[in-house]
Structures are given as C-alpha cells and as structure tokens.
Design a protein around this motif. Structure first.
Motif, short mmCIF file in Angstrom:
data_model
loop_
_atom_site.label_atom_id
_atom_site.label_comp_id
_atom_site.label_asym_id
_atom_site.label_seq_id
_atom_site.Cartn_x
_atom_site.Cartn_y
_atom_site.Cartn_z
N LYS A 241 0.81 -1.23 0.00
CA LYS A 241 0.00 0.00 0.00
C LYS A 241 0.84 1.27 0.00
N LEU A 242 2.10 1.17 0.41
CA LEU A 242 2.98 2.34 0.41
C LEU A 242 4.34 1.95 -0.15
N VAL A 243 4.80 2.71 -1.16
CA VAL A 243 6.10 2.48 -1.78
C VAL A 243 6.87 3.79 -1.76
N THR A 244 8.14 3.74 -1.36
CA THR A 244 8.99 4.91 -1.47
C THR A 244 10.13 4.61 -2.43
N LEU A 245 10.43 5.56 -3.31
CA LEU A 245 11.50 5.42 -4.29
C LEU A 245 12.43 6.61 -4.12
N LEU A 246 13.68 6.32 -3.82
CA LEU A 246 14.65 7.37 -3.53
C LEU A 246 15.80 7.26 -4.52
N GLY A 247 16.17 8.38 -5.11
CA GLY A 247 17.28 8.34 -6.06
C GLY A 247 17.53 9.69 -6.70
N THR A 248 18.68 9.83 -7.33
CA THR A 248 19.03 11.09 -7.96
C THR A 248 18.25 11.29 -9.26
N ALA A 249 18.41 12.46 -9.87
CA ALA A 249 17.70 12.79 -11.10
C ALA A 249 18.06 11.80 -12.21
N GLY A 250 17.04 11.38 -12.97
CA GLY A 250 17.28 10.52 -14.12
C GLY A 250 17.32 9.03 -13.84
N THR A 251 17.01 8.63 -12.61
CA THR A 251 17.04 7.20 -12.29
C THR A 251 15.74 6.48 -12.66
N GLY A 252 14.71 7.23 -13.06
CA GLY A 252 13.47 6.62 -13.54
C GLY A 252 12.37 6.51 -12.51
N LYS A 253 12.52 7.18 -11.38
CA LYS A 253 11.53 7.07 -10.29
C LYS A 253 10.12 7.45 -10.76
#
Length: 433
Positions: A241-253
């Motif tokens: 029910k909850l997803v977090t996606l962490l990453g720099t610019a351009g990683t496709g988040k």
C-alpha cells in the motif's frame, strides 16, 4: 539538569507541536515569534495550517495558567511566551528585524542561565547566535541517520548449489541475519561473479526468500536495471500500500511510477484514478505569482510529470499520444494536483503518486499519507540530495523520515536507485556536480 529552549518561528512551522516535545525542560516562545506566526495564519497552504495548529494548542494551554508566567505540561515541562526585553545586542544588530528580536530573548536567557539553547531551522540564525556566544541547535526531532537509511535491497554471497536450488524450487530459506518484509535480495555466487539470482522476502513470511515476478513492461516501459525491476514489482503488487523510491535525477523514479499507475488503473481497473501531486517549492529565485487557472499554474510546477506522461503516451499510443493524455484528464482517470489541494480530502481506491517529496516536512508527509482511503496505494518519490526548502536537509525531510519509520511494515516497500538512465550527460552531472 533542566534546560531552557528558545524556539525560532521556523521550528513551529516545521512541526506545530514542537514546543510540547522538550520533555521536562522549559520552552520559551518569544513574542516576536507569535507576531511572525500571525502573518501566516490566513495562508491556505500547509504553512498556514501549521500556524493555526500552533495557535490553537497554545490557546488550549491557557486553560492551565498564564503563558506569560509559564504553564506546566504533562511531562512537567514549562511553556512560556516571553515579552520583549531591552535590546542588548551589539552594534550591527537591529531591533526592527524579527530574527534579531528573537536573538535578543535568547541573549537575555543566556545571561540569566547558562543552560539556555537557541533552537532554529535557520542555519544563518544559528551562526549569528554562536557569534554572540549562545548555544544554538537545529530542531532534531524526526531526523534520521542517512548513513544507516534502509535501501530496500541486500546482497548475499552463497555457494553455486544455493543458487541452483533457488532456481529449481523458486525459493530458499532466508539466511540473512536481518531482513524486512518486501526487501529484495541479490544472491551472488562466491565462486563465479557472473552467476546470480534475484529474490524477495515476502510480505507475509520473512523466513524465506522467493523468486521475483517475471519482468513486465507496463505501458511500454521496461526496466533498464535491477533496481527499476525491483521497484516495478512493488509498484504492481496490490498487497503493498505504500512504496517509497529514492534516487538522484534521471534514475526513472517518476517514469516507472506513472507507467505502473496507468497500467493498474486503466488496464487492470484496480484503481479509480491516478492522482499525481508534488510540492510547490521553486528552484532558485522565485518568479512570483503565475497567471491563469489552477490547472495552468500547475503545468508550470509539474513540467516533469507532464513530460513523463507524454513520453509514456507516445510509447503506448504512438499515433494519438497527446489526445489520449487529454482524454484521460477529461475522463477524470488522471488528476494532477499540488500537495496543498490534497489536504482535507479522502482518496479511496486511488493510485496516488507524491513526487519531489524531499521538499516536504515530516508533518506535511504525514498529512498527505493520512488522505489515503480504503483501497488506495501511495507512491512517494524524491531525491534527498536535491532539496529546495531552506529549512530542510537530507536528514530532516519527509521522504527519508517515512523510509526510516515504515521499514519492516508488511504493506510497505522501498528501493534506493543508484544508476542514472536518463542520458550520459545526466549520469555525469549526478556523479560530478
């Protein structure tokens, strides 16, 4: 030994209940802070909401005594509103400036007791305080240790026989010392660097590691690396029910979040609507008010979202990409909003994406997540190294806060992206600048 904490305005805007979180110590709120809060009380945004919460809570405390004399809290602390004192700061400081008026109160308490501490989210104010010989601290509640932040993946070196067993039985016993539900595991051969397998700790059984689902390409977007594949599995799993996606610019988040959201909403008909929102924080110098309707204003702030949606539409419907995009908006299958307009709503059976969440405070992200109704899935994305809010940092923003707090929950999954896929230039920018 009990201490005296003098709070700056930005601390209360960051966390409207901050003055109740100093245990049995004394909290002093200068009258200049109350005056500064008063200028924001009519704002319709999250800042205005937080200011009104502060005012109501302080008003409730008045039932227990006079705030100018000090009111006891349930933790045996004292909350006090401090009136102005004779301006005693050295030349160069001004009694016209709010910051200097607040510093003057801290300066007064420093002479009165050596256990006084100025608390501010403003780095420059803390520097000015230290220049005056005062103790100054950032507001630490809600901060996380970024070096120990949960990544969502782990690597395990095993014998070839273990990898062969994993492929044959589609699962193995979990031999990790510590693991969380929905954590992904990369099984690597200890004798052959090219031999590996990808697994996941199930949400309902952490005693095993199971094979991940076959690769999918929702709306023509296929994963370009293992991190994107892991993220897609979480994004397409209705149990999460909850997803977090962490990453720099351009990683496709943002791109893969949108493609999975459209697949689950339009193709699978699991959700009623895709709701995409992002914080309205300018990069660099603010250009002021924008003309046009709310939708036209949001287009200016949400350019990255529109760019990704148009790219996906061109992949899925190469002949009618833009018209299909407009059709989804008109049919209320796709909504783009600011986080300000999410507050106060209840969103059942929605696929909700909160983009650029690194610019939100922990209190703001809590407000947004609490909007999720029955059957709603929330995806939160962002880059904690690209914060535009002057009072937040890598350890105190809403994105890293929920990663730290939700790890281990069966309905939660997280992935930290490390590889930029946008372009060679974007990759070099991410690495070198």
């Amino acid at each position: 030994m009990k201490k005296v904490y003098i709070l700056d305005t930005n601390v209360l805007i960051h966390d409207p209940l901050a003055f109740l979180k100093f245990e049995d110590n004394t909290v002093v709120i200068p009258i200049a802070v109350i005056e500064e809060l008063d200028t924001f009380k009519s704002h319709a945004d999250e800042k205005g909401k937080n200011v009104r919460i502060v005012s109501r809570k302080l008003d409730e405390l008045r039932a227990n005594g006079r705030l100018d004399k000090g009111v006891k809290t349930k933790d045996n602390g004292i909350i006090k509103i401090e009136m102005e004192h004779e301006f005693d700061l050295p030349p160069g400081f001004s009694k016209i400036l709010m910051d200097d008026r607040i510093l003057n109160v801290a300066y007064y308490y420093n002479k009165k007791t050596k256990n006084s501490i100025m608390v501010s989210k403003d780095i420059n104010l803390r520097l000015k305080a230290e220049a005056l010989g005062l103790k100054a601290e950032d507001y630490e509640t809600g901060k996380v240790n970024i070096d120990e932040l949960y990544s969502g993946t782990d690597t395990l070196e095993v014998d070839d026989s273990v990898i062969e067993e994993f492929y044959a039985k589609k699962q193995i016993k979990n031999i990790l010392k510590s693991s969380f539900p929905n954590e992904f595991v990369i099984l690597k051969s200890n004798s052959d660097s090219k031999k590996a397998a990808l697994g996941r700790v199930p949400y309902n059984d952490t005693s095993v590691i199971k094979n991940i689902a076959p690769e999918q390409s929702p709306w023509g977007i296929r994963p370009l690396n293992k991190e994107q594949r892991f993220a897609m599995e979480l994004l397409l799993d209705d149990n999460i029910k909850l997803v977090t996606l962490l990453g720099t610019a351009g990683t496709g988040k943002t791109l893969i979040s949108l493609s999975c959201a459209l697949h689950k909403t339009i193709d699978a008909n699991i959700y009623r609507r895709v709701v995409v929102c992002r914080s309205v924080v300018p990069v660099g110098k603010d250009i002021g008010f924008l003309p046009g309707s709310m939708d036209e204003k949001l287009q200016s702030w949400s350019g990255a979202i529109y760019d990704n949606l148009e790219f996906i539409m061109d992949k899925k419907h190469p002949e009618e990409g833009i018209s299909k995009f407009d059709y989804l908006l008109q049919q209320n299958k796709l909504e783009i909003a600011s986080v300000t307009h999410i507050r106060g709503r209840t969103l059942p059976k929605q696929y909700m994406i909160v983009d650029d969440a690194q610019n939100l405070t922990p209190h703001e992200i809590k407000t947004i997540l609490s909007r999720a109704g029955e059957g709603t899935k929330v995806v939160v994305t962002g880059d904690p190294y690209q914060i535009d809010n002057p009072y937040l940092d890598i350890a105190s923003n809403g994105l890293t806060y929920i990663v730290d707090r939700f790890k281990g929950q069966s309905i939660y999954g997280h992935i930290t992206f490390t590889k930029t896929e946008r372009s060679e230039l974007a990759k070099l920018v991410s690495e070198l600048l």
